[in-house]
Design an enzyme around this catalytic site. Structure first.
Site, PDB file in Angstrom:
ATOM      1  CG  ASN A  40      21.263  54.830  28.923  1.00  0.00           C
ATOM      2  OD1 ASN A  40      22.407  55.013  29.337  1.00  0.00           O
ATOM      3  ND2 ASN A  40      20.200  55.083  29.660  1.00  0.00           N
ATOM      4  CD  GLU A  91      21.408  56.753  37.085  1.00  0.00           C
ATOM      5  OE1 GLU A  91      20.395  56.098  37.416  1.00  0.00           O
ATOM      6  OE2 GLU A  91      21.670  57.079  35.929  1.00  0.00           O
ATOM      7  CB  CYS A 104      18.350  55.918  34.384  1.00  0.00           C
ATOM      8  SG  CYS A 104      19.770  55.023  33.807  1.00  0.00           S
TER       9      CYS A 104
HETATM   10  C1  UN1 Z   1      19.835  58.382  31.906  1.00  0.00           C
HETATM   11  O1  UN1 Z   1      18.654  58.160  31.755  1.00  0.00           O
HETATM   12  O2  UN1 Z   1      20.623  57.438  32.071  1.00  0.00           O
HETATM   13  O3  UN1 Z   1      17.137  63.791  31.999  1.00  0.00           O
HETATM   14  C2  UN1 Z   1      20.394  59.754  31.874  1.00  0.00           C
HETATM   15  C3  UN1 Z   1      17.521  62.959  31.191  1.00  0.00           C
HETATM   16  C4  UN1 Z   1      18.918  63.074  30.614  1.00  0.00           C
HETATM   17  C5  UN1 Z   1      19.872  62.175  31.350  1.00  0.00           C
HETATM   18  C6  UN1 Z   1      19.388  60.752  31.420  1.00  0.00           C
HETATM   19  N1  UN1 Z   1      19.348  64.422  30.665  1.00  0.00           N
HETATM   20  O4  UN1 Z   1      16.808  62.034  30.850  1.00  0.00           O
END
Ligand code: UN1
Length: 497
Positions: free
Chosen positions: A151, A249, A283
């Protein structure tokens, strides 16, 4: 269509079994982006051996010299930003502005970590005994296994690779099978920047054969993994037995709480961005929206109206708001959750069907969905969908709203919209997640601060970001005492005892 190879010991090499898979543009599945190796275990063995061989010289290269290579890579990424951004969109589907954002986040991290090469700070503190001093220094672990998702196909690999390398580790990089092309582009950039052979090795292939084998390989000293909870937790168990550090993560079920005093004109675009940005495949995406009673009806109808107006399409087209889901499984999983929600008694207010008008039928598109009348225990409220689906719930006020946010096994990113300074300040304390946003979307983490989740979202320490998030994980602390008294001095033992 291109074909890419593994990168081992400074050479682009065929997989030993000669097997290849295809990476496909999810907006147009007839567009094959590249063929990539479905590597065998022996390829992983060679990559780990190359990383081990390269480790002593890389460790001994002063960190500011290591940094020069990383700076150069950052500059190349900056120059190639447009092309890289397009490749991100083509390979994983996010809209082009977000493809560029992916590269920008990578550039930011690359510069930050290059800067760390001139800091890499430890401590010096006074000693109890005369003619003795003590300091802590940072040393690398050795070889890292870096397993990354699709992603953020450039940014997340950069979070891990650049941090590992600046600390003096070498690495084997296993990207997602949905984004091998972007991974190869990144490795080419590091090669062009002058990274010595073996310091970074790229091995592509299936998670089980390549990823798990790599993470548990006897020649590996540390693991960083971003992906599903099931895989992360299994790896963590193995890592515990193998005594190697692991950063994980693993997703979220992020919530936005909107109180009655909030600025709804501010909250609405924040919710749309969090829920449907990257087609809900972050995420940090928000999939639970909690509205205080007084604004429930008003905000919900505005949300549905705005959601219905979002335009689906190929992310490379200027007019597109939402791209496709990553692949067939991703699409089917999101569609399955629509049925699950309906069976549970939730009310689907819009979307939730495969979009197949005109050219959309060539990709994995789904109309973004809003559910109302949900209960906190429903599966659509508790389980990560990783698609454009939100569940909206009412709450009686601040206390209940915070309880609902925290009623989740996950705890990555949360947000509250309020103009009440006391509620805003209390939310900083009361929300149980690794990232908390005040009057902002759940998306928006910057690389100079740690990024990581609480509860089942993470592993107890952030996966990347800043010194505390990144450098602390990829380096070990060694403490050195130096006694220049010329006699035996005993710490903690009284001279006259
Ligand atoms: C992720 O969702 O895997 O704050 C990372 C954010 C991005 C990083 C997301 N700078 O959504």
């Amino acid at each position: 269509m291109t074909r890419i190879n593994n990168f081992i010991a400074g050479e682009w090499v065929l997989p030993s079994n000669g097997e290849f898979g295809q990476s496909i543009n999810p907006a147009r599945i007839s567009d094959i982006v590249t063929r990539y190796p479905l590597s065998a275990k022996s390829d992983v063995d060679r990559a780990v051996a190359a990383a081990r061989d390269a480790f002593p010289a890389w460790r001994d290269l002063p960190a500011p010299r290591r940094a020069e290579i990383l700076y150069k890579a950052a500059e190349i990424m900056q120059r190639a930003k447009t092309e890289l951004g397009k490749s991100v969109t083509r390979e994983m589907g996010k809209v082009y502005s977000e493809g560029l954002g992916d590269i920008q986040e990578a550039i930011d991290m690359a510069y930050y970590m290059a800067g760390e090469g001139r800091r890499m700070v430890g401590e010096t503190v006074p000693c109890e005994l005369p003619h003795k001093d003590g300091k802590s220094i940072r040393v690398p672990h050795g070889v890292f296994a870096l397993i990354t998702p699709w992603n953020f196909p450039v940014a997340i690999p950069v979070w891990k690779i650049f941090t590992a390398l600046i600390c003096g580790n070498t690495a084997v990089f296993k990207p997602s099978s949905d984004s091998p092309y972007c991974a190869a582009l990144l490795v080419e950039i590091l090669e062009e920047a002058g990274l010595p052979a073996g310091v970074l090795n790229l091995v592509m292939g299936r998670g089980k054969q390549v990823g798990e084998y790599l993470a548990t390989h006897p020649g590996v000293d540390g693991i960083s993994f971003t992906g599903s909870c099931a895989v992360g937790e299994a790896l963590a168990q193995q890592a515990a037995v193998l005594h190697r550090p692991i950063a994980m993560e693993m997703g979220g079920k992020n919530a936005i709480l909107i109180l009655e005093d909030a600025d709804l004109d501010l909250a609405l675009p924040g919710v749309l961005w969090a829920a449907f940005g990257t087609t809900g495949q972050r995420c940090t995406a928000a999939s639970r929206i909690i509205l205080e009673q007084g604004v429930y009806d008003r905000f919900l109808s505005r949300l549905v109206e705005a959601t219905v107006g979002l335009r689906l399409g190929d992310g490379l087209l200027q007019e597109t708001d939402i791209g496709p889901l990553i692949n067939k499984q991703g699409l089917n999983k999101a569609l399955d959750y629509i049925s699950i929600g309906q069976e549970e008694g939730a009310e689907l207010l819009c979307g939730g069907v495969r979009a197949a008008e005109g050219s959309l039928q060539e990709g994995y598109f789904m109309q973004p969905a809003v559910f109302a009348n949900v209960r906190p225990e429903m599966r659509i409220v508790q389980e990560e969908i990783f698609g454009p689906v939100v569940a909206v719930m009412p709450c009686a006020g601040y206390e209940e709203g915070i309880n609902l946010i925290n009623q989740s096994r996950y705890g990555l990113s949360s947000s509250i919209y309020t103009n009440n300074v006391n509620y805003a300040a209390r939310a900083e304390r009361d929300i149980d997640s690794g990232l908390v946003y005040i009057n902002a979307s759940t998306i928006g983490a910057e690389i100079q601060l740690p990024f990581g989740g609480f509860k089942h979202s993470g592993s107890g320490h952030p996966e990347a970001g800043g010194r505390m998030g990144g450098i602390d994980f990829y380096s070990r602390i060694k403490v050195i005492y130096r006694d220049f008294s010329g006699r035996l001095q005993k710490a903690q033992i009284a001279e006259d005892s």
